[in-house]
Design an enzyme around this catalytic site. Structure first.
Site, PDB file in Angstrom:
ATOM      1  N   ARG A 104      39.598  -1.652  19.351  1.00 40.88           N
ATOM      2  CA  ARG A 104      41.016  -1.471  19.050  1.00 40.88           C
ATOM      3  C   ARG A 104      41.236  -1.460  17.550  1.00 40.88           C
ATOM      4  O   ARG A 104      40.606  -2.234  16.817  1.00 40.88           O
ATOM      5  CB  ARG A 104      41.847  -2.629  19.638  1.00 40.88           C
ATOM      6  CG  ARG A 104      42.264  -2.385  21.067  1.00 40.88           C
ATOM      7  CD  ARG A 104      43.265  -1.215  21.152  1.00 40.88           C
ATOM      8  NE  ARG A 104      43.586  -0.869  22.510  1.00 40.88           N
ATOM      9  CZ  ARG A 104      42.910  -0.001  23.270  1.00 40.88           C
ATOM     10  NH1 ARG A 104      41.843   0.611  22.809  1.00 40.88           N
ATOM     11  NH2 ARG A 104      43.307   0.281  24.494  1.00 40.88           N
TER      12      ARG A 104
ATOM     13  N   GLU B  35      48.151   4.671  15.515  1.00 42.51           N
ATOM     14  CA  GLU B  35      47.665   5.934  16.093  1.00 42.51           C
ATOM     15  C   GLU B  35      48.843   6.781  16.528  1.00 42.51           C
ATOM     16  O   GLU B  35      49.835   6.229  17.013  1.00 42.51           O
ATOM     17  CB  GLU B  35      46.745   5.644  17.292  1.00 42.51           C
ATOM     18  CG  GLU B  35      45.472   4.936  16.879  1.00 42.51           C
ATOM     19  CD  GLU B  35      44.514   4.687  18.054  1.00 42.51           C
ATOM     20  OE1 GLU B  35      44.721   5.253  19.145  1.00 42.51           O
ATOM     21  OE2 GLU B  35      43.555   3.923  17.869  1.00 42.51           O
TER      22      GLU B  35
ATOM     23  N   HIS C  40      40.196   8.357  18.879  1.00 42.18           N
ATOM     24  CA  HIS C  40      40.296   7.522  20.085  1.00 42.18           C
ATOM     25  C   HIS C  40      39.718   8.263  21.307  1.00 42.18           C
ATOM     26  O   HIS C  40      40.419   8.539  22.296  1.00 42.18           O
ATOM     27  CB  HIS C  40      41.757   7.115  20.355  1.00 42.18           C
ATOM     28  CG  HIS C  40      41.869   5.863  21.182  1.00 42.18           C
ATOM     29  ND1 HIS C  40      42.868   4.942  20.996  1.00 42.18           N
ATOM     30  CD2 HIS C  40      41.124   5.377  22.200  1.00 42.18           C
ATOM     31  CE1 HIS C  40      42.734   3.943  21.868  1.00 42.18           C
ATOM     32  NE2 HIS C  40      41.681   4.200  22.618  1.00 42.18           N
TER      33      HIS C  40
END
Ligand SMILES: NC(=O)c1ccc[n+]([C@@H]2O[C@H](COP(=O)([O-])OP(=O)(O)OC[C@H]3O[C@@H](n4cnc5c(N)ncnc54)[C@H](O)[C@@H]3O)[C@@H](O)[C@H]2O)c1
Ligand SMILES: O=C(O)CC[C@@H](O)C(=O)O
Length: 526
Positions: A230, A259, A278
């Protein structure tokens, strides 16, 4: 028909399952305001990491029963607000484990062999073999931070590649680490001794910026760090400075504090950093797995069944659930009954799980008792998700006890509540056919099934009293379905339990209380 909103792109396999039970709307790329405006229409929301389910969205979600996160991390969902509102939050804890682990391993090999830059240089028409001398991972030390599902798989593969594995995870036993062939160490040692460090922990208050300038300063000059867990676990400013000054060998990041990654100094760095958008869970296999896993849970919850991977209620194995399901109904009925007997402002509830129910797997029965207790005040707003939190907020002191030696019925539940009408206690059990029986009221033994409308009296056990109450009810046209008296000694105190066909008309209770020998009377609807 129920309505499900799918607000991130999820695999078609999940959509197919949802359409069996609901109307499915797919609307991706919604802003917070757009989502807030339409969420009241929906019974369920299915997301990946793109949608931010904020407090504001949850506040507006008046019909939402479940939020399904097709993935592991639920840090994009405001779980406390969902819990408070009684919304189940589910995830797919294992569907993308292999995908995320393989992405971290791919990052490690990409760093060690400069694959992204070498690829770029060939595409630019060069044939430069000197600049891309790599290093082997064989016999190097891999430091795994977080030895959960993904970290364990990374450790196993690293071990198979001939690496020495160090691990830091304060919640993992030595035995588990031994099984995986890892040496458990503290974080400082892991940082100072590893050649590669890979993070596999959740983002929490404790892990935010866990990796900062001090930890990075402990790394060997050639060591590399990988974050496929994360964003925000590594302090990005500190990492930028460390890389810019060439203090460590490199870094690979799949996740970022914010993000999608906007303007960031990290983009300016050279070939000592690899950035991916991601992609940890982005394999065809993982997307099918997580979509099916979460869609099945949404379908089940919409059909009134429990979810197997709820993050805001205790997860139960199907075996335990099978055993407990009938007792959940019993606990809830007794909670409702004792709540009505105890009156308003209940200040304490004592839940005693007896006989075979006296083991730890029966914990959900405590929640079910609280749900029943609060159902009078909160109606459908209380459920298994928020019952404990609602009780705590109302200042209800909960006492849980277990007694395996009480075997009047092989499994029974005793509840005692204190409210404005004093202290009241009920016990109940299940018969072999699964029928609920109330087996005691305030210590007086009875054996009655719960009924929609019931009347309880506490009175002196003297001749004529039952007849008087019976004729009084007749005068008010109240039809009695069944009647039972419980007493401990002859001509002492007694309890009478009546099941009646309709709600007790207004004005009857005060008349019953005027009957000589009656000390108290309660009407209850279950
Ligand atoms: N990049 C991606 O697309 C992607 C995909 C899947 C999962 N993830 C993320 O990967 C992470 C790990 O997922 P998982 O499925 O292995 O979870 P997991 O729950 O199985 O494992 C997490 C481990 O972290 C440990 N841990 C918790 N707090 C810690 C701390 N303060 N210090 C050290 N260890 C701690 C726990 O004991 C546990 O063993 C999660 O953050 C998840 O969101 C990312
Ligand atoms: O939805 C995604 O692609 C990312 C999922 C991943 O971050 C997770 O926590 O499961």
């Amino acid at each position: 028909m129920a309505k499900v909103l799918v607000s991130d792109s999820v695999d078609e396999a999940g959509i197919k399952i949802l359409t069996q039970v609901a109307q499915v709307d797919i609307k991706t790329g919604l802003s917070e305001d757009e989502l807030t405006a339409i969420i009241p229409e929906y019974d369920a929301l299915m997301i990946r990491s793109g949608t931010k389910v904020t407090e504001k969205v949850i506040q507006a979600a008046d019909n939402l029963k479940i939020i399904g996160r097709a993935g592991v991390g639920v840090d994009n969902v405001h779980v406390p607000s969902a819990t408070r509102k009684g919304i189940v939050v589910v995830n797919s804890p294992e569907g993308n484990t292999i995908a995320a682990a393989e992405h971290a391993l791919a990052m490690m090999l990409s760093l060690s062999r400069h694959i992204p830059d070498a690829n770029q240089s060939v595409k630019e028409g060069k044939w430069d073999r000197k600049s891309y001398i790599g290093s082997e991972v064989y016999k190097k030390t891999l430091g795994v931070v977080g030895l959960g599902k993904i970290g364990s798989h990374v450790a196993k593969v690293g071990k198979a590649m001939g690496m020495k594995i160090l691990a830091y995870d304060p919640f993992i036993s030595q035995e588990r680490a031994n099984q995986l062939g890892c040496t458990l160490v503290d974080l400082d040692i892991l940082f100072s001794e590893s050649d590669y460090i890979t993070l596999h922990i959740p983002k929490t208050k404790e892990t935010a910026n866990l990796i900062n300038a001090q930890s990075l300063a402990k790394m060997k000059p050639h060591a590399r760090i990988i974050n496929c867990a994360r964003g925000g676990i590594i302090d990005e400013d500190a990492l930028y400075e460390t890389l810019k000054e060439g203090k460590i060998g490199g870094a690979a990041l799949d996740v970022f504090a914010s993000e999608p990654l906007g303007e960031s100094k990290l983009r300016e760095l050279g070939n000592n950093i690899i950035l991916t958008p991601h992609l940890g869970a982005s394999t065809a296999e993982a997307q099918v797995n997580v979509a099916i896993d979460v869609a099945e849970q949404i379908r089940d919850v919409l059909l009134g069944l429990p979810a197997r991977s709820a993050v805001n209620i205790p997860g139960l194995s199907p075996d335990v659930m099978e055993k407990l399901r009938p007792y959940m109904r019993l606990a809830e009925t007794l909670g409702n009954l004792v709540g009505q007997l105890a009156g308003d402002r209940v200040e304490s509830l004592n839940v005693k799980l007896q006989g075979d129910l006296a083991d730890n797997s029966s914990q959900p029965l405590v929640t079910a008792s609280l749900k029943g207790l609060l159902s009078k005040a909160l109606r459908e707003r209380v459920n298994y998700v928020n019952a404990a939190i609602e009780a705590k907020e109302r200042g209800i002191h909960l006492v849980e006890t277990r007694d395996a030696t009480i075997k009047d019925y092989s499994n029974s539940i005793y509840l005692e509540a204190v409210g404005t009408k004093g202290t009241h206690a009920v016990t109940g059990a299940l018969l072999n056919d699964g029928e609920i029986r109330i087996t005691s009221i305030n210590g007086f033994p009875v054996n009655v099934p719960p009924n929609t409308y019931m009347l309880f009296t506490l009175h002196r056990d003297v001749p004529g009293i039952i007849g008087k109450i019976g004729s009084l009810l007749g005068n008010f046209n109240v039809n009695i379905a069944s009647m039972q008296v419980g007493r401990k000694i002859v001509r002492g105190d007694a309890v009478m339990v009546l099941s009646i066909d309709d709600p007790l008309p207004e004005g009857v209770l005060p008349e019953i209380l005027k009957v000589g020998g009656v000390t108290d009377a309660y009407t209850v609807s279950l």
